[in-house]
Design a protein around this motif. Structure first.
Motif, PDB file in Angstrom:
ATOM      1  N   CYS A 193      -9.231  -2.763  -5.547  1.00 15.44           N
ATOM      2  CA  CYS A 193      -9.213  -1.307  -5.717  1.00 15.44           C
ATOM      3  C   CYS A 193     -10.580  -0.740  -5.359  1.00 15.44           C
ATOM      4  O   CYS A 193     -11.600  -1.404  -5.540  1.00 15.44           O
ATOM      5  N   ARG A 194     -10.585   0.494  -4.910  1.00 16.05           N
ATOM      6  CA  ARG A 194     -11.844   1.204  -4.662  1.00 16.05           C
ATOM      7  C   ARG A 194     -11.806   2.498  -5.438  1.00 16.05           C
ATOM      8  O   ARG A 194     -11.042   3.396  -5.133  1.00 16.05           O
ATOM      9  N   PRO A 219      -4.181   5.627  -3.100  1.00 14.93           N
ATOM     10  CA  PRO A 219      -5.175   5.164  -2.130  1.00 14.93           C
ATOM     11  C   PRO A 219      -6.268   4.283  -2.741  1.00 14.93           C
ATOM     12  O   PRO A 219      -6.978   3.590  -2.012  1.00 14.93           O
ATOM     13  N   HIS A 220      -6.379   4.294  -4.070  1.00 16.49           N
ATOM     14  CA  HIS A 220      -7.395   3.439  -4.701  1.00 16.49           C
ATOM     15  C   HIS A 220      -7.041   1.956  -4.589  1.00 16.49           C
ATOM     16  O   HIS A 220      -7.923   1.110  -4.666  1.00 16.49           O
ATOM     17  N   VAL A 265      -6.455  -0.887  -2.366  1.00 15.31           N
ATOM     18  CA  VAL A 265      -6.775  -1.155  -0.970  1.00 15.31           C
ATOM     19  C   VAL A 265      -6.021  -2.357  -0.429  1.00 15.31           C
ATOM     20  O   VAL A 265      -5.566  -2.364   0.715  1.00 15.31           O
ATOM     21  N   HIS A 266      -5.854  -3.400  -1.249  1.00 16.45           N
ATOM     22  CA  HIS A 266      -5.247  -4.640  -0.757  1.00 16.45           C
ATOM     23  C   HIS A 266      -4.653  -5.420  -1.926  1.00 16.45           C
ATOM     24  O   HIS A 266      -5.202  -5.419  -3.026  1.00 16.45           O
ATOM     25  N   THR A 297     -15.965  -1.104  -5.464  1.00 16.65           N
ATOM     26  CA  THR A 297     -14.888  -2.075  -5.247  1.00 16.65           C
ATOM     27  C   THR A 297     -14.680  -2.886  -6.520  1.00 16.65           C
ATOM     28  O   THR A 297     -15.627  -3.440  -7.084  1.00 16.65           O
ATOM     29  N   PRO A 350       0.840  -1.207   0.000  1.00 24.42           N
ATOM     30  CA  PRO A 350       0.000   0.000   0.000  1.00 24.42           C
ATOM     31  C   PRO A 350       0.873   1.254   0.000  1.00 24.42           C
ATOM     32  O   PRO A 350       2.027   1.228   0.432  1.00 24.42           O
TER      33      PRO A 350
END
Length: 186
Positions: free
Chosen positions: A58-59, A31-32, A34-35, A75, A26
């Motif tokens: 991603c968000r 910031p898009h 997420v994991h 998401t 990360p």
């Protein structure tokens, strides 16, 4: 179909740059993302090639009208398949979206390799093909244009995030007097 292409030369060696590839997320500049989850990894004992599959969450919201029509949230999932060949100093990663794949296909390919004219520098090639089809074919040009713009924006913030990680790795190596000599996948 819309295309995106970018080239960059990093002023660091291939080992440092490819080490940074694995540590990019990360990151507050992206910031898009997420994991990131490694779902499979294997090493070919004969060739030394490391193959990795990662699921990236991603968000990012899509345009409100598209979200309403398709009934989607913010998401999204991406599958990345990469191969790192330490004998030939090439890292290649291909990513494709899993979310809404039957309506919008985004296929990204990145390649890192040493600059043959200056081995202390690394060449980066990035390309993406974005295709909208199916029931949204009437608005495919709009969707493709929007997606290319979003991809370009994400690529720019991703480059900044990558450079931040790369500088941290190089600084850490300089402090310990040990520069990376092989890409370290995490």
């Amino acid at each position: 179909m819309k295309l995106f292409q970018a080239f960059h030369e990093y002023s660091h060696n291939w080992a440092a740059v490819t080490t940074a590839h694995w540590q990019k997320y990360p990151n507050e500049k992206t910031p898009h993302v997420v994991h990131v989850e490694v779902i499979n990894r294997d090493l070919d004992p004969q060739t030394g090639v490391l193959r990795t599959e990662r699921l990236i969450m991603c968000r990012q919201p899509c345009p409100a009208i598209v979200a309403r029509i398709l009934g989607v949230g913010d998401t999204n999932y991406v599958l990345e398949y990469s191969e790192i060949d330490p004998n030939n100093n090439v890292l290649k990663a291909v990513s494709t979206n899993l979310t809404l794949h039957d309506l919008l296909n985004v296929r990204e390919e990145i390649v890192y390799r040493p600059n043959p004219d200056n081995l202390s520098r690394t060449l980066f090639d990035q390309s993406a093909a974005i295709t909208a089809f199916g029931m949204i074919s009437r608005v495919s040009s709009y969707i493709e244009d929007f997606s290319v713009k979003r991809f370009k924006d994400n690529a720019q913030s991703g480059k900044k995030a990558f450079e931040q990680v790369l500088e941290r790795i190089v600084q850490s190596a300089n402090n310990s007097n040990t520069l990376p000599t092989t890409a370290q996948a995490t």
